[in-house]
Design an enzyme around this catalytic site. Structure first.
Site, PDB file in Angstrom:
ATOM      1  N   GLU A 101      29.328  24.940 -24.480  1.00 12.21           N
ATOM      2  CA  GLU A 101      27.882  24.652 -24.790  1.00 12.21           C
ATOM      3  C   GLU A 101      27.259  25.357 -23.692  1.00 12.21           C
ATOM      4  O   GLU A 101      27.832  25.694 -22.671  1.00 12.21           O
ATOM      5  CB  GLU A 101      27.741  23.141 -24.670  1.00 12.21           C
ATOM      6  CG  GLU A 101      27.451  22.472 -26.012  1.00 12.21           C
ATOM      7  CD  GLU A 101      26.151  23.122 -26.745  1.00 12.21           C
ATOM      8  OE1 GLU A 101      25.703  24.433 -26.363  1.00 12.21           O
ATOM      9  OE2 GLU A 101      25.862  22.285 -27.646  1.00 12.21           O
ATOM     10  N   ASP A 102      25.991  25.948 -24.048  1.00 14.13           N
ATOM     11  CA  ASP A 102      25.096  26.522 -23.178  1.00 14.13           C
ATOM     12  C   ASP A 102      24.336  25.198 -22.094  1.00 14.13           C
ATOM     13  O   ASP A 102      24.361  25.496 -20.945  1.00 14.13           O
ATOM     14  CB  ASP A 102      24.143  27.215 -23.793  1.00 14.13           C
ATOM     15  CG  ASP A 102      23.090  26.440 -24.948  1.00 14.13           C
ATOM     16  OD1 ASP A 102      23.448  25.128 -25.032  1.00 14.13           O
ATOM     17  OD2 ASP A 102      22.323  27.001 -25.302  1.00 14.13           O
ATOM     18  N   ASP A 105      21.076  18.736 -22.728  1.00 12.42           N
ATOM     19  CA  ASP A 105      19.938  18.307 -22.317  1.00 12.42           C
ATOM     20  C   ASP A 105      19.892  16.955 -22.538  1.00 12.42           C
ATOM     21  O   ASP A 105      20.158  15.994 -21.693  1.00 12.42           O
ATOM     22  CB  ASP A 105      18.932  19.278 -22.992  1.00 12.42           C
ATOM     23  CG  ASP A 105      17.092  18.921 -22.672  1.00 12.42           C
ATOM     24  OD1 ASP A 105      17.009  18.377 -21.745  1.00 12.42           O
ATOM     25  OD2 ASP A 105      16.454  19.177 -23.623  1.00 12.42           O
ATOM     26  N   PHE A 154      12.386  24.143 -18.144  1.00 14.71           N
ATOM     27  CA  PHE A 154      13.035  24.925 -19.281  1.00 14.71           C
ATOM     28  C   PHE A 154      13.397  26.374 -18.838  1.00 14.71           C
ATOM     29  O   PHE A 154      12.529  27.070 -17.930  1.00 14.71           O
ATOM     30  CB  PHE A 154      11.888  25.146 -20.538  1.00 14.71           C
ATOM     31  CG  PHE A 154      12.416  25.476 -21.890  1.00 14.71           C
ATOM     32  CD1 PHE A 154      12.991  24.892 -22.506  1.00 14.71           C
ATOM     33  CD2 PHE A 154      12.247  26.952 -22.070  1.00 14.71           C
ATOM     34  CE1 PHE A 154      13.259  25.388 -23.704  1.00 14.71           C
ATOM     35  CE2 PHE A 154      13.098  27.410 -23.206  1.00 14.71           C
ATOM     36  CZ  PHE A 154      13.395  26.732 -23.965  1.00 14.71           C
ATOM     37  N   ARG A 167      17.764  35.841 -24.313  1.00 18.63           N
ATOM     38  CA  ARG A 167      19.405  35.573 -24.224  1.00 18.63           C
ATOM     39  C   ARG A 167      20.050  36.695 -23.459  1.00 18.63           C
ATOM     40  O   ARG A 167      21.104  36.429 -22.934  1.00 18.63           O
ATOM     41  CB  ARG A 167      19.924  35.564 -25.680  1.00 18.63           C
ATOM     42  CG  ARG A 167      19.327  34.531 -26.563  1.00 18.63           C
ATOM     43  CD  ARG A 167      20.206  34.039 -27.622  1.00 18.63           C
ATOM     44  NE  ARG A 167      19.564  33.457 -28.832  1.00 18.63           N
ATOM     45  CZ  ARG A 167      19.558  31.970 -28.886  1.00 18.63           C
ATOM     46  NH1 ARG A 167      20.096  31.501 -28.051  1.00 18.63           N
ATOM     47  NH2 ARG A 167      19.061  31.324 -29.711  1.00 18.63           N
TER      48      ARG A 167
HETATM   49  P1  IMP Z   1      20.076  18.552 -26.461  1.00 19.20           P
HETATM   50  O1  IMP Z   1      20.464  18.057 -27.882  1.00 19.20           O
HETATM   51  O2  IMP Z   1      18.690  17.708 -26.320  1.00 19.20           O
HETATM   52  O3  IMP Z   1      21.010  18.205 -25.390  1.00 19.20           O
HETATM   53  O4  IMP Z   1      19.819  19.958 -26.494  1.00 19.20           O
HETATM   54  C1  IMP Z   1      20.713  20.825 -26.444  1.00 19.20           C
HETATM   55  C2  IMP Z   1      20.152  22.214 -27.081  1.00 19.20           C
HETATM   56  O5  IMP Z   1      18.853  22.340 -26.571  1.00 19.20           O
HETATM   57  C3  IMP Z   1      20.866  23.415 -26.355  1.00 19.20           C
HETATM   58  O6  IMP Z   1      21.988  23.676 -27.089  1.00 19.20           O
HETATM   59  C4  IMP Z   1      19.800  24.442 -26.303  1.00 19.20           C
HETATM   60  O7  IMP Z   1      19.839  25.150 -27.555  1.00 19.20           O
HETATM   61  C5  IMP Z   1      18.502  23.536 -26.199  1.00 19.20           C
HETATM   62  N1  IMP Z   1      17.901  23.530 -24.954  1.00 19.20           N
HETATM   63  C6  IMP Z   1      17.825  22.535 -24.109  1.00 19.20           C
HETATM   64  N2  IMP Z   1      17.263  22.967 -22.823  1.00 19.20           N
HETATM   65  C7  IMP Z   1      16.955  24.337 -22.806  1.00 19.20           C
HETATM   66  C8  IMP Z   1      16.608  24.967 -22.026  1.00 19.20           C
HETATM   67  O8  IMP Z   1      15.911  24.856 -20.867  1.00 19.20           O
HETATM   68  N3  IMP Z   1      16.315  26.287 -22.338  1.00 19.20           N
HETATM   69  C9  IMP Z   1      16.766  26.775 -23.600  1.00 19.20           C
HETATM   70  N4  IMP Z   1      17.166  26.011 -24.608  1.00 19.20           N
HETATM   71  C10 IMP Z   1      17.390  24.662 -24.239  1.00 19.20           C
HETATM   72 MG    MG Z   2      22.679  25.524 -27.816  1.00 21.03          MG
END
Ligand code: IMP
Ligand code: MG
Length: 178
Positions: A101-102, A105, A154, A167
Protein backbone atom coordinates in the site's frame (compact mmCIF):
# COMPACT_ATOMS: atom_id res chain seq x y z
CA UNK A 1 6.86 26.27 -17.02
CA UNK A 2 3.71 25.46 -15.12
CA UNK A 3 3.50 26.84 -11.63
CA UNK A 4 3.89 23.37 -10.17
CA UNK A 5 6.79 23.26 -7.74
CA UNK A 6 5.56 26.47 -6.12
CA UNK A 7 2.41 24.64 -4.96
CA UNK A 8 4.48 22.36 -2.75
CA UNK A 9 4.98 23.02 0.95
CA UNK A 10 7.87 21.28 2.66
CA UNK A 11 9.67 18.11 1.68
CA UNK A 12 8.88 15.60 4.44
CA UNK A 13 10.88 12.67 3.07
CA UNK A 14 13.69 13.33 0.59
CA UNK A 15 14.49 10.96 -2.28
CA UNK A 16 17.67 9.59 -0.72
CA UNK A 17 15.89 8.64 2.53
CA UNK A 18 13.22 6.82 0.53
CA UNK A 19 15.85 4.91 -1.42
CA UNK A 20 17.63 3.81 1.78
CA UNK A 21 14.41 2.79 3.52
CA UNK A 22 13.15 0.79 0.55
CA UNK A 23 16.44 -1.15 0.51
CA UNK A 24 16.06 -1.88 4.24
CA UNK A 25 12.46 -2.99 3.74
CA UNK A 26 13.71 -5.34 1.03
CA UNK A 27 16.09 -6.91 3.55
CA UNK A 28 13.37 -7.16 6.25
CA UNK A 29 10.91 -8.77 3.85
CA UNK A 30 13.53 -11.19 2.51
CA UNK A 31 13.95 -12.67 6.00
CA UNK A 32 10.25 -13.53 6.15
CA UNK A 33 10.03 -15.39 2.83
CA UNK A 34 13.01 -17.75 2.99
CA UNK A 35 11.43 -20.02 0.39
CA UNK A 36 10.40 -17.12 -1.83
CA UNK A 37 7.46 -17.07 -4.24
CA UNK A 38 5.02 -14.63 -2.62
CA UNK A 39 2.50 -12.77 -4.75
CA UNK A 40 3.36 -9.11 -4.24
CA UNK A 41 0.11 -7.20 -4.74
CA UNK A 42 0.25 -3.48 -5.41
CA UNK A 43 -2.77 -1.31 -4.73
CA UNK A 44 -3.36 0.98 -7.70
CA UNK A 45 -2.69 3.71 -8.31
CA UNK A 46 -0.93 5.11 -5.27
CA UNK A 47 1.33 2.16 -4.49
CA UNK A 48 2.59 1.73 -8.07
CA UNK A 49 5.81 3.70 -7.56
CA UNK A 50 6.65 2.08 -4.21
CA UNK A 51 5.76 -1.39 -5.54
CA UNK A 52 8.05 -0.97 -8.55
CA UNK A 53 11.00 0.06 -6.37
CA UNK A 54 10.31 -2.49 -3.61
CA UNK A 55 10.16 -5.59 -5.83
CA UNK A 56 13.60 -4.70 -7.18
CA UNK A 57 14.93 -4.92 -3.61
CA UNK A 58 13.49 -8.44 -3.18
CA UNK A 59 16.13 -10.81 -4.47
CA UNK A 60 14.15 -14.04 -4.61
CA UNK A 61 11.44 -15.50 -6.88
CA UNK A 62 8.08 -13.76 -6.68
CA UNK A 63 5.14 -12.80 -8.83
CA UNK A 64 3.26 -9.52 -8.96
CA UNK A 65 -0.36 -8.57 -9.30
CA UNK A 66 -2.51 -5.49 -8.73
CA UNK A 67 -5.82 -4.47 -7.24
CA UNK A 68 -7.55 -1.13 -7.52
CA UNK A 69 -10.06 0.34 -5.13
CA UNK A 70 -11.96 3.58 -5.00
CA UNK A 71 -12.50 5.27 -1.66
CA UNK A 72 -15.28 7.77 -1.68
CA UNK A 73 -15.00 11.10 0.02
CA UNK A 74 -13.75 14.57 -0.76
CA UNK A 75 -10.29 15.29 -2.07
CA UNK A 76 -8.37 14.78 1.17
CA UNK A 77 -10.70 12.82 3.46
CA UNK A 78 -12.01 9.27 3.16
CA UNK A 79 -15.77 8.75 3.59
CA UNK A 80 -15.37 5.10 4.53
CA UNK A 81 -16.97 3.52 1.48
CA UNK A 82 -14.57 1.35 -0.45
CA UNK A 83 -15.30 -0.32 -3.78
CA UNK A 84 -13.23 -2.84 -5.76
CA UNK A 85 -12.43 -1.44 -9.21
CA UNK A 86 -9.90 -3.99 -10.41
CA UNK A 87 -9.46 -7.49 -9.02
CA UNK A 88 -6.42 -9.76 -8.89
CA UNK A 89 -5.75 -11.95 -11.89
CA UNK A 90 -3.91 -14.52 -9.73
CA UNK A 91 -5.81 -17.06 -7.59
CA UNK A 92 -4.19 -16.52 -4.24
CA UNK A 93 -5.79 -19.45 -2.37
CA UNK A 94 -2.90 -21.19 -0.57
CA UNK A 95 -0.41 -18.52 -1.65
CA UNK A 96 1.77 -16.18 0.37
CA UNK A 97 0.44 -12.70 -0.31
CA UNK A 98 2.26 -9.47 0.42
CA UNK A 99 -0.06 -6.49 0.01
CA UNK A 100 1.75 -3.27 -0.85
CA UNK A 101 0.00 0.00 0.00
CA UNK A 102 1.00 3.63 -0.37
CA UNK A 103 -0.40 4.94 2.90
CA UNK A 104 -2.56 3.78 5.80
CA UNK A 105 -4.63 6.71 6.98
CA UNK A 106 -7.93 5.76 8.71
CA UNK A 107 -7.24 2.10 7.87
CA UNK A 108 -10.58 1.64 6.12
CA UNK A 109 -9.11 0.85 2.72
CA UNK A 110 -6.59 -1.61 4.12
CA UNK A 111 -9.19 -3.28 6.30
CA UNK A 112 -11.45 -3.76 3.27
CA UNK A 113 -8.59 -5.18 1.18
CA UNK A 114 -7.46 -7.55 3.92
CA UNK A 115 -11.00 -8.89 4.36
CA UNK A 116 -11.38 -9.31 0.63
CA UNK A 117 -8.10 -11.22 0.21
CA UNK A 118 -8.57 -13.27 3.39
CA UNK A 119 -11.81 -14.66 1.92
CA UNK A 120 -9.70 -16.41 -0.73
CA UNK A 121 -7.76 -18.24 1.99
CA UNK A 122 -4.16 -17.40 1.21
CA UNK A 123 -1.52 -19.33 3.16
CA UNK A 124 -0.24 -16.07 4.59
CA UNK A 125 -1.17 -12.42 4.21
CA UNK A 126 1.13 -9.57 5.19
CA UNK A 127 1.11 -5.84 4.59
CA UNK A 128 3.87 -3.50 3.55
CA UNK A 129 2.90 0.17 3.52
CA UNK A 130 5.13 3.01 2.42
CA UNK A 131 3.55 5.49 4.86
CA UNK A 132 1.30 5.48 7.92
CA UNK A 133 -0.53 8.29 9.70
CA UNK A 134 -1.19 6.66 13.10
CA UNK A 135 -2.95 9.76 14.44
CA UNK A 136 -5.77 9.24 11.92
CA UNK A 137 -6.45 5.56 12.56
CA UNK A 138 -10.14 4.64 12.90
CA UNK A 139 -9.78 0.87 12.40
CA UNK A 140 -7.00 -1.14 13.99
CA UNK A 141 -5.01 -2.75 11.19
CA UNK A 142 -1.64 -4.45 11.38
CA UNK A 143 1.12 -3.24 9.11
CA UNK A 144 3.92 -5.81 9.07
CA UNK A 145 6.45 -3.68 7.21
CA UNK A 146 6.33 0.11 7.30
CA UNK A 147 8.39 2.68 5.43
CA UNK A 148 7.73 5.81 7.49
CA UNK A 149 5.30 7.15 10.05
CA UNK A 150 4.20 10.68 9.22
CA UNK A 151 2.18 13.29 11.12
CA UNK A 152 -1.44 14.12 10.21
CA UNK A 153 -0.58 16.11 7.09
CA UNK A 154 -1.82 15.58 3.54
CA UNK A 155 1.17 14.53 1.47
CA UNK A 156 1.93 13.98 -2.21
CA UNK A 157 4.69 12.38 -4.25
CA UNK A 158 6.23 8.92 -4.70
CA UNK A 159 2.86 7.67 -5.99
CA UNK A 160 0.58 9.73 -3.74
CA UNK A 161 -1.63 12.25 -5.46
CA UNK A 162 -3.77 15.28 -4.98
CA UNK A 163 -6.49 15.20 -7.66
CA UNK A 164 -4.36 12.75 -9.66
CA UNK A 165 -1.32 15.03 -9.76
CA UNK A 166 2.12 14.90 -8.13
CA UNK A 167 2.44 11.10 -8.24
CA UNK A 168 5.69 11.44 -10.19
CA UNK A 169 7.55 13.46 -7.58
CA UNK A 170 10.53 11.38 -6.39
CA UNK A 171 10.09 12.66 -2.81
CA UNK A 172 7.21 13.15 -0.35
CA UNK A 173 6.04 16.70 0.27
CA UNK A 174 3.14 18.62 1.76
CA UNK A 175 1.01 20.96 -0.32
CA UNK A 176 0.60 24.64 0.46
CA UNK A 177 -2.76 25.51 1.91
CA UNK A 178 -3.73 21.91 2.84
P1 IMP B 1 -7.64 5.14 4.45
O1 IMP B 1 -8.67 4.23 3.90
O2 IMP B 1 -8.25 6.30 5.19
O3 IMP B 1 -6.56 4.46 5.26
O4 IMP B 1 -6.99 5.85 3.24
C1 IMP B 1 -6.14 5.27 2.43
C2 IMP B 1 -6.13 5.97 1.09
O5 IMP B 1 -6.41 7.38 1.18
C3 IMP B 1 -4.73 5.85 0.56
O6 IMP B 1 -4.54 4.66 -0.17
C4 IMP B 1 -4.63 7.11 -0.28
O7 IMP B 1 -5.11 6.85 -1.58
C5 IMP B 1 -5.52 8.13 0.39
N1 IMP B 1 -4.72 9.03 1.26
C6 IMP B 1 -4.74 9.09 2.61
N2 IMP B 1 -3.91 10.04 3.06
C7 IMP B 1 -3.33 10.59 1.97
C8 IMP B 1 -2.35 11.64 1.79
O8 IMP B 1 -1.82 12.26 2.73
N3 IMP B 1 -2.03 11.93 0.50
C9 IMP B 1 -2.56 11.27 -0.57
N4 IMP B 1 -3.46 10.29 -0.44
C10 IMP B 1 -3.85 9.96 0.82
MG1 MG C 1 -4.19 4.34 -2.30
Amino acid sequence: MLDWASELGEVLIPQEKIRERVKELGREISEVYPDGAPVVVGVLRGASVFHADLIRELHFPLSIDFMAVASYGNATRNSGEVKLIKDLETSVGGADVLLVEDIVDTGLTLSYLLGNIRNRQPRSLRVCSFLSKPARRAIDVTVDFLGFEIPDRFVVGYGLDYQQRYRNLPFVATLKGI
